[in-house]
Design an enzyme around this catalytic site. Structure first.
Site, PDB file in Angstrom:
ATOM      1  N   GLY A  79      44.382 -14.781  50.767  1.00  0.00           N
ATOM      2  CA  GLY A  79      45.636 -15.524  50.854  1.00  0.00           C
ATOM      3  C   GLY A  79      46.483 -15.095  52.044  1.00  0.00           C
ATOM      4  N   ASN A 154      54.689 -16.164  42.362  1.00  0.00           N
ATOM      5  CA  ASN A 154      53.887 -15.116  41.726  1.00  0.00           C
ATOM      6  C   ASN A 154      54.667 -14.279  40.721  1.00  0.00           C
ATOM      7  OD1 ASN A 154      54.818 -14.686  44.547  1.00  0.00           O
ATOM      8  ND2 ASN A 154      54.434 -12.544  44.079  1.00  0.00           N
ATOM      9  N   THR A 240      31.168 -12.559  60.689  1.00  0.00           N
ATOM     10  CA  THR A 240      30.065 -12.914  59.791  1.00  0.00           C
ATOM     11  C   THR A 240      30.610 -13.300  58.429  1.00  0.00           C
ATOM     12  OG1 THR A 240      28.656 -11.383  60.982  1.00  0.00           O
ATOM     13  CG2 THR A 240      27.910 -12.035  58.779  1.00  0.00           C
ATOM     14  N   CYS A 328      59.042  -0.859  44.914  1.00  0.00           N
ATOM     15  CA  CYS A 328      59.524   0.478  45.271  1.00  0.00           C
ATOM     16  C   CYS A 328      59.567   0.597  46.787  1.00  0.00           C
ATOM     17  CB  CYS A 328      58.582   1.521  44.697  1.00  0.00           C
ATOM     18  SG  CYS A 328      59.189   3.180  44.954  1.00  0.00           S
TER      19      CYS A 328
HETATM   20  N1  PLP Z   1      50.552 -15.422  48.215  1.00  0.00           N
HETATM   21  C1  PLP Z   1      50.869 -15.217  46.929  1.00  0.00           C
HETATM   22  C2  PLP Z   1      51.817 -16.151  46.255  1.00  0.00           C
HETATM   23  C3  PLP Z   1      50.315 -14.146  46.227  1.00  0.00           C
HETATM   24  O1  PLP Z   1      50.653 -13.946  44.943  1.00  0.00           O
HETATM   25  C4  PLP Z   1      49.421 -13.282  46.899  1.00  0.00           C
HETATM   26  C5  PLP Z   1      48.867 -12.096  46.210  1.00  0.00           C
HETATM   27  O2  PLP Z   1      49.492 -11.527  45.339  1.00  0.00           O
HETATM   28  C6  PLP Z   1      49.106 -13.549  48.239  1.00  0.00           C
HETATM   29  C7  PLP Z   1      49.695 -14.620  48.868  1.00  0.00           C
HETATM   30  C8  PLP Z   1      48.156 -12.686  49.002  1.00  0.00           C
HETATM   31  O3  PLP Z   1      46.830 -12.999  48.667  1.00  0.00           O
HETATM   32  P1  PLP Z   1      45.637 -11.994  49.021  1.00  0.00           P
HETATM   33  O4  PLP Z   1      45.756 -10.833  48.106  1.00  0.00           O
HETATM   34  O5  PLP Z   1      44.386 -12.787  48.795  1.00  0.00           O
HETATM   35  O6  PLP Z   1      45.789 -11.626  50.467  1.00  0.00           O
END
Ligand code: PLP
Length: 390
Positions: A79, A154, A240, A328
């Site tokens: 992500g 999240n 790769t 933190c």
């Molecule tokens: N975006 C959101 C909303 C996430 O919750 C996270 C991971 O917690 C990420 C991006 C990052 O993803 P990755 O851990 O695959 O780099």
């Protein structure tokens, strides 16, 4: 050994055993490089393309290369890379609009753009984490290069109207990206209407492997590679291919597509059982987020006058894994940027925990939490200098 009750699925998920079976042969048996001339390696490319088809099937994208245009599915390392790559692909304008509740993969990156001279605007939220649309309408203007708005948050689980945001961006000639890392596999995501230019997703959030993700790039949208190198991914990302993880992601997407409706129903029932149990048995608690638009698996709950970290370490003694709404920083415990943006009062923000469920959780596990949590909260409040019985 104490049984682990894993309620931290927004941090990462267990690899689904079905997914693990699918990826296994690509470690010790079919380990060839997909770009090889020999068929031992070269035959792996067909499996990568099958995974691309499976991912595309979950999100309503086109997996094929067409008319000299590459597939809409680009494999990345996760992500974070997908978010970075989308922001890097913007046109020649100097303004970025995003929200104040994004993941650090976006927020830290736009801060770098601000240092490099970009104007960066963060859309604020209200007390339930809902976006300020008037602000978005005002700030998304003819100078805006790209707008980035997460599909689902999240921490609090809010699901945002990203299609509406995409329309605002396009009206001004800006690109639109959504970080859908927490949405894909949990709620329906359909890109077939072509409203979204870029979308990020991550394998380890939907029972795939860690270190794999996808950037969806709508057909026809210009893309500038973030990682240059070999000709892999049609020259859009050097390196790769992480074959086992790509195969795992494909399988995870296929399973998510197959089981999603059932999972949404069962996860929201578990989440509601957890929340109503907490609210009924513990005074002065608050469930954060937008009750009308949120993920089925995420619960953010604030307990007044105690520390979230203390709750988590006591839950940990029972083998229960959850996470806090605090980050933190340099030794001081600051409430998370999301809770601060929502204006959650200090005494509640500090006592916030996030419980995030998956299909592997059970009603018995929720009952275990409901059994131990009231005592934990009572104990912590009895030693809290801020707690007064009302
Ligand atoms: N975006 C959101 C909303 C996430 O919750 C996270 C991971 O917690 C990420 C991006 C990052 O993803 P990755 O851990 O695959 O780099």
């Amino acid at each position: 050994m104490k049984k682990t009750i894993y309620f931290d699925n927004n941090a990462t998920t267990q690899v689904d055993p079905e997914v693990f079976e699918a990826m296994k042969p690509f470690f010790c048996e079919r380990y060839g490089n997909a770009s090889s001339i020999h068929s031992f390696g070269g035959s792996v490319m067909a499996e990568i393309e099958e995974a691309r088809r499976q991912v595309a099937g979950l999100i309503g994208a086109d997996f094929r290369d067409k008319d000299n245009c590459a597939s809409e599915i680009l494999f990345t390392s996760g992500g974070t890379e997908s978010d970075n790559a989308a922001l890097a692909a913007q046109p020649e304008r100097k303004k970025i609009v995003t929200t104040c509740v994004e993941h650090p993969a976006i927020l830290t990156t736009v801060r770098e753009y601000a240092r490099a001279g970009y104007e960066v605007k963060l859309i604020p939220v209200d007390g339930s984490g809902r976006l300020d649309w008037a602000f978005a309408e005002k700030e998304i203007d003819g100078n805006t290069a790209i707008v980035s708005c997460m599909w689902a948050n999240n921490e609090i689980g809010n699901v945002y109207d990203v299609k509406r945001m995409a329309r605002l961006a396009h009206q001004q000639g800006a690109l639109f990206h959504t970080d859908a890392v927490q949405a894909v596999g949990k709620v329906p995501v359909d890109l077939s209407d072509g409203e979204i230019d870029f979308l990020s997703l991550s394998g380890h959030k939907l029972h795939g492997a860690k270190g794999i993700g996808v950037l969806y790039i709508r057909r026809g949208v210009r893309f500038k590679p973030l990682i240059t190198g070999g000709h892999q991914e049609r020259g859009r990302r050097g390196g790769t291919e992480n074959v086992p993880a790509i195969i795992a992601l494909g399988k995870a997407c296929e399973i998510a597509r197959r089981d999603m409706a059932e999972e949404i129903a069962s996860l929201s029932a578990l989440r509601d059982k957890l929340e109503s149990g907490i609210v009924q048995s513990i005074p002065r608690v608050h469930v954060n987020g937008d009750p009308d638009s949120r993920l089925p698996n995420t619960s953010s709950v604030s307990f007044e006058c105690i520390e979230g970290e203390a709750i988590l370490s006591m839950l940990n003694c029972y083998g229960i894994c959850a996470s806090s709404g605090s980050a933190c920083t340099t030794g001081s415990l600051e409430p998370s940027h999301v809770l601060r943006a929502m204006g959650v009062p200090y005494t509640s923000a500090h006592g916030t925990i996030r419980v995030s469920l998956s299909k592997f959780n059970t009603a018995e596990e929720v009952e275990k939490v409901l059994e131990v949590l009231p005592d934990i909260i009572r104990t912590l409040r009895s030693i809290s200098p801020f707690w007064e019985e009302k």
